[in-house]
Write a protein that holds these residues in place. Sequence first.
Motif, PDB file in Angstrom:
ATOM      1  N   UNK A 390       0.862  -1.196   0.000  1.00  0.00           N
ATOM      2  CA  UNK A 390       0.000   0.000   0.000  1.00  0.00           C
ATOM      3  C   UNK A 390       0.890   1.235   0.000  1.00  0.00           C
ATOM      4  N   UNK A 391       0.279   2.392  -0.195  1.00  0.00           N
ATOM      5  CA  UNK A 391       1.013   3.657  -0.164  1.00  0.00           C
ATOM      6  C   UNK A 391       0.136   4.718   0.485  1.00  0.00           C
ATOM      7  N   UNK A 392      -0.133   4.509   1.766  1.00  0.00           N
ATOM      8  CA  UNK A 392      -0.971   5.436   2.524  1.00  0.00           C
ATOM      9  C   UNK A 392      -0.115   6.629   2.967  1.00  0.00           C
ATOM     10  N   UNK A 393      -0.588   7.829   2.632  1.00  0.00           N
ATOM     11  CA  UNK A 393       0.216   9.029   2.875  1.00  0.00           C
ATOM     12  C   UNK A 393      -0.315   9.804   4.080  1.00  0.00           C
ATOM     13  N   UNK A 598       5.472  10.947  17.280  1.00  0.00           N
ATOM     14  CA  UNK A 598       5.909   9.561  17.174  1.00  0.00           C
ATOM     15  C   UNK A 598       4.875   8.702  16.450  1.00  0.00           C
ATOM     16  N   UNK A 599       5.401   7.754  15.657  1.00  0.00           N
ATOM     17  CA  UNK A 599       4.584   6.805  14.897  1.00  0.00           C
ATOM     18  C   UNK A 599       5.030   5.385  15.256  1.00  0.00           C
ATOM     19  N   UNK A 600       4.097   4.452  15.206  1.00  0.00           N
ATOM     20  CA  UNK A 600       4.417   3.042  15.441  1.00  0.00           C
ATOM     21  C   UNK A 600       3.809   2.208  14.318  1.00  0.00           C
ATOM     22  N   UNK A 601       4.663   1.455  13.625  1.00  0.00           N
ATOM     23  CA  UNK A 601       4.196   0.567  12.567  1.00  0.00           C
ATOM     24  C   UNK A 601       3.550  -0.702  13.150  1.00  0.00           C
ATOM     25  N   UNK A 602       2.854  -1.425  12.297  1.00  0.00           N
ATOM     26  CA  UNK A 602       2.517  -2.811  12.599  1.00  0.00           C
ATOM     27  C   UNK A 602       3.755  -3.670  12.340  1.00  0.00           C
ATOM     28  N   UNK A 655       8.214  -3.295   7.446  1.00  0.00           N
ATOM     29  CA  UNK A 655       7.305  -2.481   6.642  1.00  0.00           C
ATOM     30  C   UNK A 655       7.995  -1.363   5.878  1.00  0.00           C
ATOM     31  N   UNK A 656       9.175  -0.953   6.334  1.00  0.00           N
ATOM     32  CA  UNK A 656      10.019   0.000   5.598  1.00  0.00           C
ATOM     33  C   UNK A 656       9.291   1.295   5.252  1.00  0.00           C
ATOM     34  N   UNK A 657       8.579   1.858   6.219  1.00  0.00           N
ATOM     35  CA  UNK A 657       7.883   3.128   5.992  1.00  0.00           C
ATOM     36  C   UNK A 657       8.846   4.188   5.478  1.00  0.00           C
ATOM     37  N   UNK A 672       6.367  14.128   4.914  1.00  0.00           N
ATOM     38  CA  UNK A 672       5.426  13.206   4.294  1.00  0.00           C
ATOM     39  C   UNK A 672       5.814  11.785   4.687  1.00  0.00           C
ATOM     40  N   UNK A 673       4.854  11.050   5.201  1.00  0.00           N
ATOM     41  CA  UNK A 673       5.049   9.654   5.593  1.00  0.00           C
ATOM     42  C   UNK A 673       4.266   8.782   4.614  1.00  0.00           C
ATOM     43  N   UNK A 674       4.943   7.792   4.008  1.00  0.00           N
ATOM     44  CA  UNK A 674       4.265   6.841   3.131  1.00  0.00           C
ATOM     45  C   UNK A 674       4.331   5.470   3.786  1.00  0.00           C
ATOM     46  N   UNK A 675       3.144   4.984   4.149  1.00  0.00           N
ATOM     47  CA  UNK A 675       3.043   3.759   4.956  1.00  0.00           C
ATOM     48  C   UNK A 675       2.525   2.610   4.092  1.00  0.00           C
ATOM     49  N   UNK A 676       3.200   1.468   4.145  1.00  0.00           N
ATOM     50  CA  UNK A 676       2.854   0.344   3.276  1.00  0.00           C
ATOM     51  C   UNK A 676       1.692  -0.476   3.809  1.00  0.00           C
ATOM     52  N   UNK A 677       1.404  -0.402   5.100  1.00  0.00           N
ATOM     53  CA  UNK A 677       0.270  -1.115   5.655  1.00  0.00           C
ATOM     54  C   UNK A 677       0.476  -2.585   5.917  1.00  0.00           C
ATOM     55  N   UNK A 678       1.516  -3.164   5.378  1.00  0.00           N
ATOM     56  CA  UNK A 678       1.804  -4.573   5.593  1.00  0.00           C
ATOM     57  C   UNK A 678       3.263  -4.808   5.203  1.00  0.00           C
ATOM     58  N   UNK A 679       3.669  -6.073   5.207  1.00  0.00           N
ATOM     59  CA  UNK A 679       5.085  -6.386   5.004  1.00  0.00           C
ATOM     60  C   UNK A 679       5.561  -5.914   3.637  1.00  0.00           C
ATOM     61  N   UNK A 680       6.712  -5.258   3.625  1.00  0.00           N
ATOM     62  CA  UNK A 680       7.378  -4.821   2.400  1.00  0.00           C
ATOM     63  C   UNK A 680       8.677  -5.602   2.269  1.00  0.00           C
TER      64      UNK A 680
END
Length: 822
Positions: A390-393, A598-602, A655-657, A672-680
Motif C-alpha cells: 500500500x502507499x498510505x500518505x 511519534x509513529x508506530x508501525x505494525x 514495513x520500511x515506511x 510526508x510519511x508513506x506507509x505500506x500497511x503490511x510487510x514490504x
Amino acid sequence: MFNFKKLGSVLASAAMIGSTAGLAAAANYPAPFVSGGAADIAVVYGSTAAATDLVAVADITANLQAKLAAQTATGGTTSGTSVSGGDFVKLSKTSDNINLGNEVASVFGTSIDDDDLPNLLADAVYRNDENTEFDYEQKITLPPNFVLSHFTDNNFNNEEPTVGINISSSTNVFLYTLNFINNAESDVVSGDLADIETTDITMLGRNYFIFDVDNSTSKITLLDSANSGIVTQGETITIDTEEGLEYDVSISFISGTAVKLVVNGETTNSLVKGATYRLTDDSYVGIKEINKLEVSGEVGTVEFSIGSGKLELPNGNNIELNDDAVQEITSYIRRGSTSGGKETIDKIELNWTTDSDSFIAPLTDDGLGELLMPGFEVVKFSMGEFYTPAAEVVTVKPDGTTSIDLTLTLKDGEVTVPIIYSDSNGYFVGIGEDANDLLVTSGLRTSVVFNETKGDEWLVASWNSTSEAEGYLLDFTSWKKESGINKTTVRKLTPGTPQWVNVCADRIPGDTCDIGSLTLTINNVRYQGNEKSVNVSSTQTGASFNKLYTAEGLRVNLPYLAAANTTAHGAINFTMGANGHAYNVSNLHHNNQSWGLYFVEENKDDSIDAGNVFNITLNDNSDKEIQVNSIDTRSKNEKEVEDNNNLVSRVKGDLATKVRRIGASSDQRWAEVTYSGSESYGDIFLTVEGATLTDTDGSDGTVTELGSVAVSDGEVDSVSGKNLVVVGGSCVNSVAADLVGGDYCGEGWETATGVGSGSFLIETFERTGGKVATLVAGYNAGDTTNAAKALTTQTIDTAAGTKYTGSTSTSVTLEGSAAAAA
C-alpha cells in the motif's frame, strides 16, 4: 549421479516398447506428456550418457513443468516478481522475506545447490580419458554481507534514493565449488594430467573441453565447447552457435596425429589432439579427437569444438579469458592425495570478488541493477521492484507560522486536524490550532473533559485490539436540558459532506456511545449558562484519547499534557521551569521548544502497535516559524533528494515506511510519511544470464507440480504405463537401442536412423496400452542437445509414426509418410 530431485517424483514401470506403427491422430508437444492439466511422462536417459544429455533431460523436464503450470494455474497471480527464461532461485523463504536491513544469507541461508538451480548446478558424472567415472556436485556459497538497504550512490541511478544491495569494491560475491565426490584421477605424462586432458566437463551449465592440465602448477585450460561436431575428410559441415553464428568446417590436411581445419575459409595451423587455434573472430577451435589410419585411401574424421573463448584457471590467481585476466574471479584447484600412483583433483573453486562499486537493485533505465558473473557470464543477481502493498500518505505541514496540521486517512476517510501551536517566539504553548480551536487529548481513559466554552473543537478517540484499530475525531453539539437532564449529541469528523456526522444523539450522563468498535461512557454533561462541557471515559482495553490509527494500521501519538519528566511518546510539558524544560530538552522532544511526533508501525504479521517506532521532530526555524525540523527512522539512512534540504529515509524493518522532509532551510519545512500497511520486501534472485524479471501484483495462485519424472535406462522397468521421452542415442541409452533395433554407434547409428554427423532425430514410436515413446537423439552429444531444444521450441507432432530430423535447434524437417500426409 545427476540429481533430478527438483524435477519431481517417479512413476511406475515401463512396458515393452513396440515397433513403429502407422500414423496416429496428430498431437503436438507437450501432448501427450502434458495435456489437459495432467502429466503422463517419464524422461529416460542413458546410464553412460554425456553430461550434456543430462542437462537436456533437465531442460525437457523443466519445460514440461512450465507447460503443466500454464495449464493448471489457478487462484490469481503472485504479488512481487516473477522470473522467466531459465534457472532461477529466489533468495528468500516462503515464510521469511527479505525486509529492509536483512542480510540475504540470514534469510535464505548461504548454500545454493541443484535443489535450487537444477540445471546450472546439476550433479553430474565426469569421465576421464580412460573412461573412468567420477561423480561430482556443484554449489554456490553466498557471503554474509549482502544487506538490503536504502542507499544513494553517485554511480547509480543519478543518485536517486534506492532500495537494493549496495556492494563496495573488494567485496566477496560468492564462492562456486565443483566438488568431486571421489577425486578425479590421472596419470602424469610430460608434466600434465594426461587422463583429464582432452575430456569434457560441465560447469555452471556449460560444457567445456579440457585441453591442458599442468601437474606442477595445477593450472587448467578449458575451451568453451558448447558447439561441437565431427567432420569427415572430404566433406564440409556447418556449426550453428547459440549466438547466431555459423561456421563452415572442413579438413585441409589430416594424419594420424595432426590436422589442419578450414573454418569459414580460414586455415588453422597444424593441430594435435588437445591443441587450440584462435580464429580471426576471437573464437577458438579445439581438437578433441583425430581418427586416421596411416593407410592409403583411408578417410579420416576429426572431432572438434568451436567456442567463444579459451578459459584458463590458474591455482590461486585470476582466471584468464582469451588471454586477458578477469580481475574479479580467482580460481583454486584443490588437489587430493595421490592414489595408486595417480594424481588427483578434489575441487575446482571460483571466488568472485567485486573490483568496483556494484549494485543489485531494480533495473534502471540505463540498464544498471544486475550483477553478472564476469568471464563466465552464465549467472547473475537481479532484483524486482521493492514491493510495498500500500502507499498510505500522512502529511505533517505548517498551517501559517504558528500551527502544524496533520492530514491522515482514518477508517472513515481522509481528515486534517491541527495538532500543536506556538506563540510568536516559536515556543509551543498549546494543543490544536490556537487558543480558540483546541484539540482535546489525554493520557488517561478514566476522565476526559471536552469543554466547548473554553475553545475545544476536536476530541481524539481510538481503539485497537492488536489485529484491528480505529481512530476518530469527535466533537459534541446540540446541547440541551430536557426535564432537568442535560443532553448532548456526539459527532465524528468525516471527509464527506457534511463533515460532521451524528453518531450518538441526545446522550445523558450514564449513557454509552458506540462508534464502530469503540465504546464511550458519558460520565457527566454540563449545560449551564455559557458552559458546555462533557466528561467521557472508556473502560475498553485498547481505548485511547491520545492516539489515532490510520486505515492501514499506523499509530500516530498525538500531543497530550504530562508531567515535566514524562518521556512517553506524545507527552509534552509547556512549562519553562528548569526542572521541566532542562530535563526534556535532552533529545526527548517533549518540551515547548522541541516536540516529537511519534509513529508506530505494525509488524509483518499485521499486529497493531507491534512494529518499529519512528518520529518527526517539530521545532521553529530562524524566523520563529514552527516547522518540521528533522526526521528520525532509527535507520541512519537519510538520503538527499535533489539537495540537502530535502531528505528521505526508510524505517529499517518489515514495513520500511518512507519518511520525507521537504523544503529549504529558508522555508517552513514539512514531512510526508508513506506507509505500506503490511510487510514490504525485496525479491532478490540468482538466475541464469538470460532470465528476465517481471513485477506483478495480485494474490498467490496454485499450479500442479510435475514431480520427478527422470529415470535412467537401467531403471526403466520401474515405470509402467507411462509415455516416454527417451534422450540420447542407441550407443548410450539401452531404451533407445530397443527403439531403433540395436545398440548402434557411429556408422551403425547412421545406417539405422539415417542421421549422420551434425544431425539429430525426434521420432515417436508406438507402445502398448496406447502410449508412445519419443526418441530425442543425435549423432553425438552436441546433436542431442540440439534435438532437445528443438523438441521444446519447435512445433513437433508426437503421434506415433512421426519422425523429424534436423541439424540445428531452430529448424526441423518432417520425414517419410508423415511428411507426405502433411
